[in-house]
Design an enzyme around this catalytic site. Structure first.
Site, PDB file in Angstrom:
ATOM      1  N   THR A   1      39.943  -8.836  53.230  1.00 29.53           N
ATOM      2  CA  THR A   1      40.902  -9.900  52.905  1.00 29.53           C
ATOM      3  C   THR A   1      40.746 -10.463  51.505  1.00 29.53           C
ATOM      4  OG1 THR A   1      39.443 -11.585  53.882  1.00 29.53           O
ATOM      5  CG2 THR A   1      41.110 -10.593  55.322  1.00 29.53           C
TER       6      THR A   1
ATOM      7  N   HIS B   1      29.631 -16.665  50.434  1.00 30.90           N
ATOM      8  CA  HIS B   1      28.948 -16.203  49.224  1.00 30.90           C
ATOM      9  C   HIS B   1      28.856 -17.330  48.201  1.00 30.90           C
ATOM     10  CE1 HIS B   1      29.811 -11.708  50.146  1.00 30.90           C
ATOM     11  NE2 HIS B   1      28.628 -12.075  50.578  1.00 30.90           N
TER      12      HIS B   1
ATOM     13  N   SER C   1      30.397 -12.394  45.502  1.00 29.98           N
ATOM     14  CA  SER C   1      31.672 -12.828  46.082  1.00 29.98           C
ATOM     15  C   SER C   1      32.793 -11.920  45.609  1.00 29.98           C
ATOM     16  CB  SER C   1      31.959 -14.281  45.686  1.00 29.98           C
ATOM     17  OG  SER C   1      33.304 -14.620  45.964  1.00 29.98           O
ATOM     18  N   SER C   2      33.399 -11.213  46.535  1.00 30.36           N
ATOM     19  CA  SER C   2      34.469 -10.278  46.179  1.00 30.36           C
ATOM     20  C   SER C   2      35.675 -10.995  45.603  1.00 30.36           C
ATOM     21  CB  SER C   2      34.882  -9.473  47.420  1.00 30.36           C
ATOM     22  OG  SER C   2      35.968  -8.632  47.130  1.00 30.36           O
ATOM     23  N   ASN C   3      36.093 -12.091  46.237  1.00 31.32           N
ATOM     24  CA  ASN C   3      37.306 -12.766  45.752  1.00 31.32           C
ATOM     25  C   ASN C   3      37.088 -13.363  44.364  1.00 31.32           C
ATOM     26  OD1 ASN C   3      37.214 -16.019  46.024  1.00 31.32           O
ATOM     27  ND2 ASN C   3      35.937 -15.112  47.624  1.00 31.32           N
TER      28      ASN C   3
ATOM     29  N   GLU D   1      32.296  -7.986  55.326  1.00 31.52           N
ATOM     30  CA  GLU D   1      33.576  -7.995  56.029  1.00 31.52           C
ATOM     31  C   GLU D   1      34.056  -6.582  56.338  1.00 31.52           C
ATOM     32  OE1 GLU D   1      38.223  -9.024  55.252  1.00 31.52           O
ATOM     33  OE2 GLU D   1      36.759 -10.293  54.213  1.00 31.52           O
TER      34      GLU D   1
ATOM     35  N   HIS E   1      30.338  -4.290  51.802  1.00 30.78           N
ATOM     36  CA  HIS E   1      30.640  -5.709  51.979  1.00 30.78           C
ATOM     37  C   HIS E   1      30.614  -6.049  53.468  1.00 30.78           C
ATOM     38  CE1 HIS E   1      32.890  -9.500  51.985  1.00 30.78           C
ATOM     39  NE2 HIS E   1      32.612  -9.592  50.695  1.00 30.78           N
TER      40      HIS E   1
ATOM     41  N   CYS F   1      36.396 -16.077  59.951  1.00 34.87           N
ATOM     42  CA  CYS F   1      37.707 -16.542  59.495  1.00 34.87           C
ATOM     43  C   CYS F   1      38.803 -15.875  60.319  1.00 34.87           C
ATOM     44  CB  CYS F   1      37.888 -16.209  58.019  1.00 34.87           C
ATOM     45  SG  CYS F   1      39.541 -16.583  57.396  1.00 34.87           S
TER      46      CYS F   1
END
Length: 398
Positions: A250, A96, A317-319, A187, A185, A157
Site C-alpha cells: 500500500t 517505521h 519507511s517505504s512511503n 507488508e 518489506h 491497517c
C-alpha cells in the site's frame, strides 16, 4: 492453508482483538503529549507556511500520521493500559518511526528478536500478549501465536487487510497475484502469505521483464534466477503467468502501481485478445488513500519555489522513500532524515541519499533568505516535524 477459514476462526477467538479496549480517552493525553504539535497546527491554519526571519517553511498539505498509523499506535497504548503487568510482545516495529518504537520500549513492550529475517518466537509463552503491527503479520505467524495461546492484538491497517482480501480472491479464482512491492518489506511478506501463487515486482522495469516473458521474449533460466526470491514455491512462469491479478504494497508509488496495472492489462490483451481478457486479467484498486494524498501533496509542494526539501521519516519507511523519489525527480536538493538530531548545530545535516549510506553534508542551509519545503512519511508524528522546524529556526536566527 485456507487463509479465509483461518481468519474467520481467529476473529471469533476470545484471545483476539482488533477493535481496541474502549480506553481511547484514557490514553489520549499521552498520545497528544508524545506526538501532537501546536506549532504544526498553527502552520496548517496559516496556509501551511511559516515565515521566521530569513527562513520560510512550506509544509506539504498532507503529511505525517495517517489514520491507520494513529489507530495502530493508539491500540498499542491501550494494550499496555489494559494489561498493566502482563508481558507484551510486538512482532515487528509498530510503524517505521524510531521515536514511536522507542516510546513502546519505554512502556516495556518487548520486540521479537529476528536474525537474518527470521523471527524467534521461542520467547513467547501461553498467556502472553502479542501486538501485530500496522503492516500486519504473516498468516503463519498468526497461526503460531494462536496455537500458543497468546492474546493477539491486531493493529493491522484496514487498507493492508483490503489487499489481503484481494489476493485471496485471486487465489480462489486461480489467478496468480502480481504484487507491486518490496520483497522483504513486512507488508509484502504478510500479503504474499495470504496469496496462492504470486510474483513480487519491485518496479516498472521488473514488471516489463515479466510482460516480455509472457509474450515469449524472455529466457526461463534468466527469469527464474531474477525472481527466485520473489515468487511462491514451485513457481512455473510458463504455467503461472497465464492468469494474472494485480495487487500492491500500500505504500508504493501510486503512479507506478497504476502503470504496472496498465502494462499487464495491455500484455494480456495482446496475448489473449479482448474477448478473452477478463479470463486472464483482474485488477483491484488497492492503493491506500493516505499514501495517495501524501504523494499528491508532494507533487504540489515540489512545484513551489524551494531552495531545498527535507523529507522526514524512518529510513526503512517505504512511503517516505517514495516521497524522496518525487523530490529527486524534480531535481530539488532534498534530504531524507529520520530524527531531528540529524541536523547539527553547525549547519550540517546527516541524511540518507536514495539507495546510499548515511552522508553528512556541511552548510546545507544557504546564506540569506531560504525557502525550505518539508514533508514527512505516514509514520512520522507532528511533534518530530516541529522539532525539525525548530532546528531550522535556530540555524537561521542570525
Amino acid at each position: 492453508m485456507d487463509t479465509q477459514a483461518f481468519k474467520r476462526s481467529l476473529h471469533h477467538s476470545e484471545r483476539y482483538n482488533r477493535r481496541g479496549f474502549g480506553r481511547a480517552n484514557e490514553v489520549a493525553s499521552n498520545l497528544e503529549k508524545a506526538y501532537q504539535s501546536s506549532l504544526i497546527g498553527s502552520i496548517r491554519d496559516n496556509g501551511y507556511v511559516l515565515q521566521h526571519g530569513r527562513l520560510q517553511v512550506k509544509l506539504a498539505e498532507a503529511f505525517g500520521f495517517c489514520w491507520g498509523v494513529e489507530r495502530a499506535v493508539a491500540m498499542a497504548y491501550e494494550t499496555r493500559r489494559h494489561y498493566p503487568s502482563e508481558r507484551i510482545w510486538i512482532t515487528n516495529e509498530i510503524i517505521h518511526n524510531p521515536s514511536v518504537n522507542e516510546h513502546l520500549r519505554e512502556m516495556d513492550v518487548l520486540f521479537i528478536h529476528a536474525e537474518g529475517g527470521v523471527k524467534d518466537f521461542s520467547c513467547v509463552s501461553d498467556g502472553d500478549v502479542v501486538i501485530l503491527p500496522a503492516f500486519g503479520a504473516t498468516v503463519q505467524e498468526m497461526e503460531l501465536l494462536h496455537e500458543r495461546g497468546c492474546h493477539i492484538i491486531d493493529t493491522t491497517c484496514p487498507w493492508v487487510s483490503k489487499v489481503w482480501h484481494t489476493v485471496e480472491k485471486h487465489k480462489k479464482q486461480e489467478f496468480t497475484s502480481i504484487i507491486h512491492g518490496k520483497v522483504k518489506h513486512e507488508e509484502t511478506l504478510a500479503t504474499s502469505s495470504f496469496a496462492g501463487t504470486y510474483l513480487v515486482v519491485l518496479d516498472l522495469d521488473e514488471a516489463q521483464l515479466v510482460a516480455d516473458y509472457i509474450l515469449g521474449q524472455g529466457d526461463r533460466a534468466a527469469f527464474m534466477k531474477r525472481f527466485a526470491k520473489a515468487c511462491s514455491a514451485n513457481f512455473d512462469p510458463d504455467q503461472d503467468l497465464q492468469r494474472l491479478g494485480v495487487a500492491n504494497q500500500t505504500t508504493m508509488l501510486k503512479s507506478e502501481t497504476e502503470e504496472i496495472g496498465r502494462l499487464f492489462e495491455r500484455t494480456m490483451l495482446r496475448k489473449y485478445g479482448p474477448i478473452e481478457l477478463n479470463k486472464h486479467f483482474l485488477s483491484f484498486n488497492t492503493i491506500c488513500d493516505a499514501t495517495e494524498e501524501r504523494q499528491q501533496a508532494m507533487f504540489s509542494l515540489v512545484d513551489e519555489p524551494l531552495d531545498l526539501l527535507v523529507v522526514i521519516g524512518g529510513f526503512n519507511s517505504s512511503n517516505t522513500t517514495h516521497l524522496q523519489e518525487i523530490a529527486i525527480s524534480r531535481g530539488i536538493r532534498s534530504f531524507h532524515i529520520d530524527t531531528p538530531e540529524r541536523i547539527g548545530d553547525n549547519n550540517s545535516i546527516q541524511h540518507k541519499p536514495l539507495g546510499e549510506d548515511l552522508f553528512i553534508e556541511s552548510n546545507f542551509l544557504p546564506a540569506g533568505s531560504v525557502n525550505v519545503g518539508i514533508t514527512s512519511g505516514a509514520s512520522t508524528p507532528d511533534r518530530v516535524v516541529e522539532h525539525v522546524i525548530q532546528k531550522l529556526i535556530d540555524l537561521t536566527s542570525d
